[in-house]
Write a protein that holds these residues in place. Structure first.
Motif, PDB file in Angstrom:
ATOM      1  N   VAL A 227       6.457  -0.160   6.967  1.00 50.95           N
ATOM      2  CA  VAL A 227       6.205  -1.603   6.791  1.00 50.95           C
ATOM      3  C   VAL A 227       6.498  -2.142   5.379  1.00 50.95           C
TER       4      VAL A 227
ATOM      5  N   TYR B  98       3.529   7.481   5.413  1.00 49.92           N
ATOM      6  CA  TYR B  98       4.177   7.569   6.723  1.00 49.92           C
ATOM      7  C   TYR B  98       4.793   6.248   7.157  1.00 49.92           C
ATOM      8  N   CYS B  99       4.508   5.154   6.440  1.00 45.28           N
ATOM      9  CA  CYS B  99       4.698   3.816   7.013  1.00 45.28           C
ATOM     10  C   CYS B  99       5.937   3.095   6.492  1.00 45.28           C
TER      11      CYS B  99
ATOM     12  N   GLN C 171      -0.747  -7.683   7.137  1.00 45.74           N
ATOM     13  CA  GLN C 171      -0.670  -6.221   7.278  1.00 45.74           C
ATOM     14  C   GLN C 171      -1.929  -5.596   6.689  1.00 45.74           C
TER      15      GLN C 171
ATOM     16  N   ARG D  62      -3.826   7.092   1.381  1.00 44.88           N
ATOM     17  CA  ARG D  62      -4.700   6.069   1.960  1.00 44.88           C
ATOM     18  C   ARG D  62      -5.759   5.551   0.970  1.00 44.88           C
TER      19      ARG D  62
ATOM     20  N   LYS E 249       0.796  -1.222   0.000  1.00 41.63           N
ATOM     21  CA  LYS E 249       0.000   0.000   0.000  1.00 41.63           C
ATOM     22  C   LYS E 249       0.838   1.288   0.000  1.00 41.63           C
TER      23      LYS E 249
HETATM   24 FE1  SF4 Z   1      -0.357   1.469   5.110  1.00 43.50          FE
HETATM   25 FE2  SF4 Z   1      -0.821  -0.501   6.895  1.00 43.50          FE
HETATM   26 FE3  SF4 Z   1       0.647  -1.007   4.683  1.00 43.50          FE
HETATM   27 FE4  SF4 Z   1       1.629   0.539   6.623  1.00 43.50          FE
HETATM   28  S1  SF4 Z   1       1.140  -1.656   6.800  1.00 43.50           S
HETATM   29  S2  SF4 Z   1       1.722   0.929   4.389  1.00 43.50           S
HETATM   30  S3  SF4 Z   1      -0.237   1.592   7.374  1.00 43.50           S
HETATM   31  S4  SF4 Z   1      -1.539  -0.358   4.767  1.00 43.50           S
END
Ligand code: SF4
Ligand code: 5AD
Length: 465
Positions: free
Chosen positions: A195, A192-193, A230, A305, A188
């Motif tokens: 992951v 900010y992320c 995730q 998002r 995704k």
């Molecule tokens: Fe976005 Fe969740 Fe993936 Fe992080 S783990 S990029 S918050 S969807």
């Protein structure tokens, strides 16, 4: 979202995922040695630690809660926010000290922090006494690396982003409730992320392997399973095999484990069919964690998002309407770069609208390598802290209001253990509310009817009947 059902059709390009069946021969050569394991971060890390535990125990090690007693120390780290990192350094300081007295001590760092090049280079340089650094994709290398430890520092962080290991073994923390990975990674790229950088591309396990694992857990008497990803509801989209998360959910439900949960759902991937399946099966719990992140369309766009507040509301209302008695929780970030007072007011507005059962709230923490870390930000930390406090007050108000509705009701609670509150036992309602229960310890592991006697923001009190 735009519309939810479309996401199934908009599968990404086909990737050829390699499925590797793990078959490790681990000898108990560390018999009698002790291990100390600390886990930081999300459920995914908690479950990874169950894999780590399996390897350590197969090697013959037994668990200790006292760092100074350990022969092997494993720190399973998190990189999601800066404060998660700070906690690890506290332990590393103690390990350094210990290593001076205990030369054979093996120190291993794993988890998301190791997948951040800028962080790990610095850590390795400053903490040369760390024996093993292992990435999130390479956990199964741990037994081999431990056997080779104390020769030289071993760093095994390499991307396996097109690989899924099957037949992974776990030493599970609970005999009542189990985690099951259904998909790894994330595509995704919320700005900010960290992951997607630490956990790699989204890749789903084979449905037949997941169902086999569920069946096995049922036969072992597990009362509850939680499907993990995730973006758990993007399950299957990478496979292009004609099935998605709703198919998986339905097949899992049919196996008949009493309670099925899943985290974390991305609003963009929530389809109408998923809602129908959740509503159809009594053993799929009416609890959905649905992160919203912000109430401002402008900020949501900057966060990448992929939904607007109107779309979120539409989905939220559809779930509330179709899934009886559902509880919905969320994640919210305050102080995203240049979040204005008006943006923040809109976050308060959406909280007032949705009246969430609960919310995990965070101050934006810039992560090196993410797009948001490079965005201009004029909002002071003081202002961000004030916003967080204001938000928490509102969130807690609604949690309490929602919890109070349970008073005098009789609800089924899965008793998971002893409560730390005066000799009670504790467990969770179907809607994931923690209940401290007056009742016999023999009820642990069972689903029992509980009369709710009192409600607080974060828990309920009750009596087993
Ligand atoms: Fe976005 Fe969740 Fe993936 Fe992080 S783990 S990029 S918050 S969807
Ligand atoms: N700063 C603050 N919160 C973050 N989260 C993820 N990345 C960050 C960050 N850089 C929050 C999101 C996500 C939850 C797991 O952590 O709200 O949903």
């Amino acid at each position: 979202m735009n519309k939810p059902d479309l996401c199934v059709a908009r599968n990404r390009e086909k990737v050829n995922i390699k499925y590797i069946n793990l078959d490790l021969d681990i000898k108990p050569v560390f018999k009698g040695k002790k291990y100390f394991l600390r886990t930081y971060g999300c459920q995914m890390n908690v479950h990874d630690s169950e894999e780590i535990k399996y390897y350590l125990e197969k090697l013959g090690c037994i668990k200790t809660e006292i760092l100074e007693e350990a022969d092997v120390v494993v720190l399973n780290t998190c990189a999601i926010r800066e404060n998660a990192k700070d906690k690890v350094f506290g332990y590393l300081g103690r390990c350094k000290h210990l290593k001076k007295e205990k030369k054979d001590l093996i120190i291993c760092l794993c988890g998301c922090l190791t997948e951040q090049p800028s962080e790990i280079e610095e850590i390795i340089k400053k903490h040369s006494y760390i024996d093993i650094v292992i990435g999130t994709h390479n956990i199964n290398e741990l037994p081999k690396l431990i056997l080779n430890a104390n020769k030289k520092q071993q760093i095994e962080v390499y991307s396996n982003s097109d690989t899924v290991f099957e037949n992974v073994k776990y030493s599970r923390d609970s005999k009542i409730s189990a985690w099951i990975n259904v998909a790894y990674g994330c595509d995704k790229f919320c700005t900010y992320c960290i992951v997607p950088f630490t956990r790699g591309r989204e890749r789903s396990r084979k449905i037949e392997e997941i169902l086999k694992e569920v069946q096995d857990l049922k036969e072992k008497g597990y009362q509850e399973i939680t499907l993990l990803g995730q973006n758990v509801n993007a399950y299957g989209n990478d496979l292009n095999l004609g099935y998605d998360f709703s198919t998986l959910l339905e097949e899992v439900a049919k196996i008949g484990i009493p309670r099925i949960r899943f985290v974390t759902s991305h609003p963009w991937n929530f389809t109408n069919k998923m809602i129908d399946i959740i509503a159809k099966y009594d053993n799929i719990m009416p609890y959905i964690h649905l992160p919203i992140q912000s109430g401002s369309d402008k900020i949501l766009k900057k966060m990448n998002r992929k939904y607007t507040i109107e779309e979120y509301k539409e989905l939220f209302n559809k779930i509330k309407e179709k899934v009886k008695n559902v509880s919905i929780t969320t994640d919210i970030i305050v102080g995203f770069p240049n979040e204005t007072e008006e943006d923040f007011e809109q976050t308060l507005d959406i909280v007032n609208y949705c009246k969430f059962d609960g919310a995990y709230t965070f101050i934006f923490s810039p992560r090196v390598g993410t797009a948001a870390a490079l965005m201009e930000d004029k909002v002071s930390i003081k202002e961000k802290e004030e916003r967080l406090q204001q938000l928490n007050t509102l969130v807690n108000k609604y949690s309490l209001e929602n919890n109070k509705k349970y008073i005098d009701k009789i609800v089924p609670v899965l008793i998971t253990g002893e409560s730390d509150k005066n000799n009670k036992i504790c467990g969770y309602t179907e809607t994931m509310k923690l209940v401290n229960v007056e009742g016999n310890k023999e009820l642990i592991g069972k689903i029992v009817d509980v009369k709710i006697t009192d409600a607080k923001s974060f828990s309920l009190d009750g009596i087993a009947i």
